[in-house]
Design a protein around this motif. Sequence first.
Motif, PDB file in Angstrom:
ATOM      1  N   MET A 100       0.531  -1.053  -0.370  1.00 18.96           N
ATOM      2  CA  MET A 100       0.099  -0.195  -0.131  1.00 18.96           C
ATOM      3  C   MET A 100       0.687   1.044   0.287  1.00 18.96           C
ATOM      4  SD  MET A 100      -2.392   1.525   3.267  1.00 18.96           S
ATOM      5  CE  MET A 100      -1.177   1.873   3.670  1.00 18.96           C
ATOM      6  N   GLU A 101       1.963   1.263   0.376  1.00 20.43           N
ATOM      7  CA  GLU A 101       3.195   2.371   1.132  1.00 20.43           C
ATOM      8  C   GLU A 101       3.019   2.867  -0.628  1.00 20.43           C
ATOM      9  OE1 GLU A 101       6.336   3.590   4.829  1.00 20.43           O
ATOM     10  OE2 GLU A 101       6.316   1.933   3.167  1.00 20.43           O
ATOM     11  N   ILE A 102       3.818   1.925  -1.128  1.00 13.52           N
ATOM     12  CA  ILE A 102       4.666   2.034  -2.660  1.00 13.52           C
ATOM     13  C   ILE A 102       3.099   2.036  -3.791  1.00 13.52           C
ATOM     14  CG2 ILE A 102       5.060   0.648  -4.842  1.00 13.52           C
ATOM     15  CD1 ILE A 102       6.914  -1.264  -2.666  1.00 13.52           C
ATOM     16  N   ARG A 103       2.812   1.962  -3.187  1.00 14.04           N
ATOM     17  CA  ARG A 103       1.138   2.173  -3.951  1.00 14.04           C
ATOM     18  C   ARG A 103       0.761   3.563  -4.142  1.00 14.04           C
ATOM     19  NH1 ARG A 103      -4.128   3.471  -2.839  1.00 14.04           N
ATOM     20  NH2 ARG A 103      -5.682   2.902  -5.008  1.00 14.04           N
ATOM     21  N   ASN A 104       0.447   4.480  -3.358  1.00 13.94           N
ATOM     22  CA  ASN A 104       0.474   5.475  -2.280  1.00 13.94           C
ATOM     23  C   ASN A 104       1.627   6.569  -2.926  1.00 13.94           C
ATOM     24  OD1 ASN A 104      -2.330   5.277  -1.875  1.00 13.94           O
ATOM     25  ND2 ASN A 104      -0.367   5.306   0.936  1.00 13.94           N
ATOM     26  N   LEU A 105       2.418   6.184  -2.773  1.00 16.03           N
ATOM     27  CA  LEU A 105       4.123   6.987  -3.628  1.00 16.03           C
ATOM     28  C   LEU A 105       4.034   7.096  -5.198  1.00 16.03           C
ATOM     29  CD1 LEU A 105       7.117   6.579  -1.589  1.00 16.03           C
ATOM     30  CD2 LEU A 105       6.120   8.404  -2.014  1.00 16.03           C
TER      31      LEU A 105
END
Length: 345
Positions: free
Chosen positions: A317-322
């Motif tokens: 999710m963190e990578i998706r957001n960034l």
Amino acid sequence: MNLTNARYAFISAYLKGEETRGMTREHTEELLRRSENMQDALEIISDSDIGGYLLDQPIKTFDDADTYLWLYMGECLKRFEGFNIPPEMSHIVNLYAEKYDVLNIRIKLRMVSKETASSMVPLGAIFNREHLEEMSAAREMDELCKILAKCNLGDYIRIIEDINEKNPQSISEGEVKLQNLYHHKVLKAFKNMTDGQLLVQAFESIIDSANLQTIFRLSMGGTYTASAPVLSGGRVLSENTVKELLTLKITEITGRLENTGYHMMSQDVSKGYEKDGESTVVEKITEKYRFGLLKDFLSPRVLSTSNMLWYLLLKEMEIRNLRLILKMLADGIPAEEIRGLVIAA
């Protein structure tokens, strides 16, 4: 739950510690409010693990950032190789990485079909064994099959052999079969693990969410057909139920989901589409519901195999957001246009 095993205690503590080093809601709000370029964004999240990593990389363009985001995920997975973690948790890491092998196979199938180049994700066994460039350059299906055999991914070869690369429908059906085989492997493995029922429920809800996204999108496009691709193995929605929902309008879908845990999600999707008329409402709402459901399943547990799955999903999710935010900055898109797509931890 394994209360006596020191390895479970250590890795659970480590994973919870890593959660505190991730991007926070405050980071996300600051990124959307103050970032004017990618360098601004990286400095805002410099006190997080991912931000510190990215600041050390030679990032000039969004493509650079995209590559290093996935390489960061690979680094997170490699960290576990130095720990004496429980075999079940190690298996979860390997199964998670295999998802990206399946994704890269699907990307390659489209490349063969359309005879166009496309970037692949630098994650998984194919990448780790340094065959990703070879696979990207392959022009024949038998070349792809040989690479999969080298990477211990032979389970997927039979599906590929049955695909007619000149037929888009065959490619589409093959992609779904690849995903369903992967889902079957994961669910079978989870069932035999400690806290396996919890892992299975969480993963099955991910499948439900993916099917619901397809159902909602087709409904909004006025396409009602039971022949659309269906992922098998859902928690609440069987294949037959999904096929039935694919033939209905959005208001009818909401009615059919009344006695499931997805009724409110469907209501929100329907209202959002009625208000804005934008199909992006599907991802905005389903992703938030999916994340909330997974958080309820996995986050409260301690000394559990679920700690590993939750950590991996958080990182994803963190990578998706960034990726969303950095793409916004690279393309000059107003923050308000993507705010609803960003899921704060």
